[in-house]
Design an enzyme around this catalytic site. Structure first.
Site, PDB file in Angstrom:
ATOM      1  N   LYS A  90       0.719  -1.101   0.249  1.00 12.62           N
ATOM      2  CA  LYS A  90      -0.041   0.150  -0.226  1.00 12.62           C
ATOM      3  C   LYS A  90       0.687   1.332   0.354  1.00 12.62           C
ATOM      4  O   LYS A  90       1.150   2.508  -0.718  1.00 12.62           O
ATOM      5  CB  LYS A  90      -1.112   0.185   1.366  1.00 12.62           C
ATOM      6  CG  LYS A  90      -1.945  -1.142   1.208  1.00 12.62           C
ATOM      7  CD  LYS A  90      -2.758  -0.902   2.840  1.00 12.62           C
ATOM      8  CE  LYS A  90      -2.279  -0.951   3.850  1.00 12.62           C
ATOM      9  NZ  LYS A  90      -1.371  -2.161   4.432  1.00 12.62           N
ATOM     10  N   ARG A 137      -9.688   1.190   8.279  1.00 11.97           N
ATOM     11  CA  ARG A 137      -9.340   0.057   9.024  1.00 11.97           C
ATOM     12  C   ARG A 137     -10.310  -1.030   9.460  1.00 11.97           C
ATOM     13  O   ARG A 137     -10.004  -2.042   9.907  1.00 11.97           O
ATOM     14  CB  ARG A 137      -7.984   0.068  10.142  1.00 11.97           C
ATOM     15  CG  ARG A 137      -6.679  -0.488   8.884  1.00 11.97           C
ATOM     16  CD  ARG A 137      -6.205  -0.135  10.117  1.00 11.97           C
ATOM     17  NE  ARG A 137      -4.518  -0.976   9.611  1.00 11.97           N
ATOM     18  CZ  ARG A 137      -3.925  -0.812   9.205  1.00 11.97           C
ATOM     19  NH1 ARG A 137      -3.465   0.282   8.666  1.00 11.97           N
ATOM     20  NH2 ARG A 137      -3.106  -1.125   9.529  1.00 11.97           N
ATOM     21  N   ARG A 149      11.666  -5.997   3.991  1.00 16.07           N
ATOM     22  CA  ARG A 149      12.346  -4.922   4.664  1.00 16.07           C
ATOM     23  C   ARG A 149      13.184  -4.676   5.994  1.00 16.07           C
ATOM     24  O   ARG A 149      13.698  -3.739   5.406  1.00 16.07           O
ATOM     25  CB  ARG A 149       9.776  -4.253   4.720  1.00 16.07           C
ATOM     26  CG  ARG A 149      10.398  -3.259   4.980  1.00 16.07           C
ATOM     27  CD  ARG A 149       9.346  -2.422   5.453  1.00 16.07           C
ATOM     28  NE  ARG A 149       8.130  -2.952   6.264  1.00 16.07           N
ATOM     29  CZ  ARG A 149       6.829  -2.462   6.148  1.00 16.07           C
ATOM     30  NH1 ARG A 149       6.377  -2.368   5.322  1.00 16.07           N
ATOM     31  NH2 ARG A 149       6.030  -3.252   7.241  1.00 16.07           N
ATOM     32  N   ARG A 205      10.891  -0.957  12.362  1.00 16.40           N
ATOM     33  CA  ARG A 205      10.304  -1.005  12.897  1.00 16.40           C
ATOM     34  C   ARG A 205       9.313  -1.476  14.091  1.00 16.40           C
ATOM     35  O   ARG A 205       9.939  -3.029  14.212  1.00 16.40           O
ATOM     36  CB  ARG A 205       8.449  -0.734  12.119  1.00 16.40           C
ATOM     37  CG  ARG A 205       8.332   0.685  11.768  1.00 16.40           C
ATOM     38  CD  ARG A 205       7.436   0.676  10.234  1.00 16.40           C
ATOM     39  NE  ARG A 205       6.342  -0.507  10.365  1.00 16.40           N
ATOM     40  CZ  ARG A 205       4.809  -0.356   9.567  1.00 16.40           C
ATOM     41  NH1 ARG A 205       5.300   0.189   8.904  1.00 16.40           N
ATOM     42  NH2 ARG A 205       3.834  -1.167   9.988  1.00 16.40           N
ATOM     43  N   ARG A 232      -0.800  -8.380  13.414  1.00 21.62           N
ATOM     44  CA  ARG A 232      -0.836  -7.871  12.809  1.00 21.62           C
ATOM     45  C   ARG A 232      -2.265  -8.088  11.562  1.00 21.62           C
ATOM     46  O   ARG A 232      -3.033  -7.869  10.918  1.00 21.62           O
ATOM     47  CB  ARG A 232      -0.264  -6.917  11.520  1.00 21.62           C
ATOM     48  CG  ARG A 232       0.381  -5.680  12.782  1.00 21.62           C
ATOM     49  CD  ARG A 232       1.115  -5.195  12.845  1.00 21.62           C
ATOM     50  NE  ARG A 232       1.791  -4.528  10.829  1.00 21.62           N
ATOM     51  CZ  ARG A 232       3.040  -4.731  10.583  1.00 21.62           C
ATOM     52  NH1 ARG A 232       4.118  -4.347  11.166  1.00 21.62           N
ATOM     53  NH2 ARG A 232       2.880  -3.807   9.742  1.00 21.62           N
TER      54      ARG A 232
HETATM   55  P1  AP5 Z   1       4.887  -1.807   1.898  1.00 23.17           P
HETATM   56  O1  AP5 Z   1       4.446  -0.349   0.632  1.00 23.17           O
HETATM   57  O2  AP5 Z   1       5.849  -0.714   3.391  1.00 23.17           O
HETATM   58  O3  AP5 Z   1       3.356  -2.341   2.232  1.00 23.17           O
HETATM   59  P2  AP5 Z   1       2.834  -2.193   3.217  1.00 23.17           P
HETATM   60  O4  AP5 Z   1       0.804  -2.237   2.866  1.00 23.17           O
HETATM   61  O5  AP5 Z   1       2.202  -0.188   3.020  1.00 23.17           O
HETATM   62  O6  AP5 Z   1       2.387  -2.359   4.629  1.00 23.17           O
HETATM   63  P3  AP5 Z   1       2.955  -1.653   5.904  1.00 23.17           P
HETATM   64  O7  AP5 Z   1       3.493  -3.265   6.898  1.00 23.17           O
HETATM   65  O8  AP5 Z   1       3.310  -0.236   6.392  1.00 23.17           O
HETATM   66  O9  AP5 Z   1       1.306  -1.613   6.878  1.00 23.17           O
HETATM   67  P4  AP5 Z   1       0.670  -1.511   7.735  1.00 23.17           P
HETATM   68  O10 AP5 Z   1      -0.997  -1.339   7.274  1.00 23.17           O
HETATM   69  O11 AP5 Z   1       0.187  -3.239   8.804  1.00 23.17           O
HETATM   70  O12 AP5 Z   1       0.982  -0.859   8.244  1.00 23.17           O
HETATM   71  P5  AP5 Z   1       0.238   1.304   8.695  1.00 23.17           P
HETATM   72  O13 AP5 Z   1       1.225   1.810   9.166  1.00 23.17           O
HETATM   73  O14 AP5 Z   1      -1.082   1.125   7.868  1.00 23.17           O
HETATM   74  O15 AP5 Z   1       5.654  -3.073   1.295  1.00 23.17           O
HETATM   75  C1  AP5 Z   1       6.063  -3.988   2.058  1.00 23.17           C
HETATM   76  C2  AP5 Z   1       7.137  -4.775   1.732  1.00 23.17           C
HETATM   77  O16 AP5 Z   1       7.303  -5.029   0.096  1.00 23.17           O
HETATM   78  C3  AP5 Z   1       8.416  -3.338   1.048  1.00 23.17           C
HETATM   79  O17 AP5 Z   1       9.718  -3.851   1.042  1.00 23.17           O
HETATM   80  C4  AP5 Z   1       8.007  -2.859  -0.424  1.00 23.17           C
HETATM   81  O18 AP5 Z   1       9.692  -2.734  -0.886  1.00 23.17           O
HETATM   82  C5  AP5 Z   1       8.237  -4.487  -0.469  1.00 23.17           C
HETATM   83  N1  AP5 Z   1       7.081  -4.417  -1.622  1.00 23.17           N
HETATM   84  C6  AP5 Z   1       6.489  -3.868  -2.206  1.00 23.17           C
HETATM   85  N2  AP5 Z   1       5.352  -4.264  -3.241  1.00 23.17           N
HETATM   86  C7  AP5 Z   1       6.136  -4.960  -3.778  1.00 23.17           C
HETATM   87  C8  AP5 Z   1       6.489  -5.856  -4.989  1.00 23.17           C
HETATM   88  N3  AP5 Z   1       5.039  -6.219  -5.517  1.00 23.17           N
HETATM   89  N4  AP5 Z   1       7.310  -7.003  -4.930  1.00 23.17           N
HETATM   90  C9  AP5 Z   1       7.688  -7.008  -4.725  1.00 23.17           C
HETATM   91  N5  AP5 Z   1       8.175  -6.350  -2.961  1.00 23.17           N
HETATM   92  C10 AP5 Z   1       6.942  -5.861  -2.778  1.00 23.17           C
HETATM   93  O19 AP5 Z   1      -0.385   0.984  10.660  1.00 23.17           O
HETATM   94  C11 AP5 Z   1       0.686   0.055  11.149  1.00 23.17           C
HETATM   95  C12 AP5 Z   1      -0.140  -0.332  13.110  1.00 23.17           C
HETATM   96  O20 AP5 Z   1      -0.474   1.791  13.324  1.00 23.17           O
HETATM   97  C13 AP5 Z   1      -1.155  -0.802  12.624  1.00 23.17           C
HETATM   98  O21 AP5 Z   1      -0.664  -2.043  13.413  1.00 23.17           O
HETATM   99  C14 AP5 Z   1      -1.969  -0.075  13.702  1.00 23.17           C
HETATM  100  O22 AP5 Z   1      -2.055  -0.236  15.336  1.00 23.17           O
HETATM  101  C15 AP5 Z   1      -2.015   1.375  13.649  1.00 23.17           C
HETATM  102  N6  AP5 Z   1      -2.572   1.863  13.016  1.00 23.17           N
HETATM  103  C16 AP5 Z   1      -2.546   2.602  11.305  1.00 23.17           C
HETATM  104  N7  AP5 Z   1      -3.529   3.266  10.798  1.00 23.17           N
HETATM  105  C17 AP5 Z   1      -4.456   2.631  11.241  1.00 23.17           C
HETATM  106  C18 AP5 Z   1      -6.061   3.161  11.476  1.00 23.17           C
HETATM  107  N8  AP5 Z   1      -6.546   3.201  10.432  1.00 23.17           N
HETATM  108  N9  AP5 Z   1      -6.944   2.748  12.662  1.00 23.17           N
HETATM  109  C19 AP5 Z   1      -6.102   2.212  14.266  1.00 23.17           C
HETATM  110  N10 AP5 Z   1      -5.158   1.614  13.725  1.00 23.17           N
HETATM  111  C20 AP5 Z   1      -4.090   1.936  12.818  1.00 23.17           C
END
Ligand code: AP5
Length: 192
Positions: A13, A88, A127, A139, A150
């Site tokens: 994402k 979410r 990552r 992280r 998660r």
């Molecule tokens: P990346 O692009 O980083 O993936 P992502 O989907 O953004 O993954 P995240 O781990 O950041 O998502 P998340 O939803 O758990 O975290 P968030 O910060 O929102 O890609 C991942 C890796 O793969 C990278 O190394 C990339 O280079 C590689 N890659 C990408 N595409 C690829 C491909 N096609 N092929 C190969 N490799 C590839 O949330 C974290 C925490 O914040 C949550 O757990 C929660 O506690 C809190 N939080 C955030 N938002 C909310 C909300 N709305 N409500 C409640 N709590 C929230």
């Protein structure tokens, strides 16, 4: 243009939303990045969220919706914005609908990035390895145990958004198992 990126942790994402936002000249709003910035700055908000995020749980619906509601009121969001990691839960989606309705705005499309669980774990490990190689800070929720938690939270609380938005005719599913460039091409096709 208002676009929601939906998908499990590690689905790509953030990677895709950043690229598409840069190409279109509109902001990428990542609630995860906003919360991590609050933690790094030691704000009251950050202190409230840290333990929850470290455990791989979701912070409260009202809290994140409040942050997003304020952010989308800012001038740079007028032409549109990409939501990465929000909403979410179904409750967050309902609150977002209320906020947008008051502003007379609508969601254009929800992009669902579909990736197998084992590939997600591989991406997490890559990552972490890349971050360590660059000397960056890994992280605190990027260890395999919390990552699997998660994933479970995603399946229980976030996956129900797919039928929620399908009922509104907004979902386009993207094959997130392909290369980064291929996924970007699918997204551009879905947006055009
Ligand atoms: P990346 O692009 O980083 O993936 P992502 O989907 O953004 O993954 P995240 O781990 O950041 O998502 P998340 O939803 O758990 O975290 P968030 O910060 O929102 O890609 C991942 C890796 O793969 C990278 O190394 C990339 O280079 C590689 N890659 C990408 N595409 C690829 C491909 N096609 N092929 C190969 N490799 C590839 O949330 C974290 C925490 O914040 C949550 O757990 C929660 O506690 C809190 N939080 C955030 N938002 C909310 C909300 N709305 N409500 C409640 N709590 C929230």
């Amino acid at each position: 243009m208002i676009v929601i990126f939906l998908g499990p942790p590690g689905a790509g994402k953030g990677t895709q939303a950043k690229m598409i936002a840069a190409r279109r000249g509109i902001p990428q709003l990542s609630t995860g990045d906003m919360l991590r910035a609050a933690i790094a700055a030691g704000t009251e908000l950050g202190k409230k969220c840290k333990a929850t995020m470290d455990a791989g749980d979701l912070v409260s619906d009202d809290l994140v919706t409040g942050i997003i509601g304020e952010r989308i009121d800012m001038e740079d969001c007028k032409p549109g914005f990409l939501l990465d990691g929000f909403p979410r839960t179904v409750r967050q989606a309902e609150l977002l609908d209320e906020i947008l309705e008051k502003k007379g705005r609508i969601i254009d499309v929800v992009l669902e990035l579909s990736v197998d669980d084992e590939e997600l774990v591989n991406r997490l490990n890559s990552r972490v390895a890349e971050t360590k190689a660059k000397g960056g800070e890994v992280r605190s929720d990027d260890n395999e145990e919390t990552f699997r938690k998660r994933l479970g939270v995603y399946n229980e609380q976030t996956a129900p958004l797919v039928p929620f938005y399908k009922d509104k005719g907004l979902v386009k599913t993207i094959d997130g198992m392909k290369s980064i460039d291929d996924v970007t091409a699918q997204i551009e096709a879905a947006l055009s």
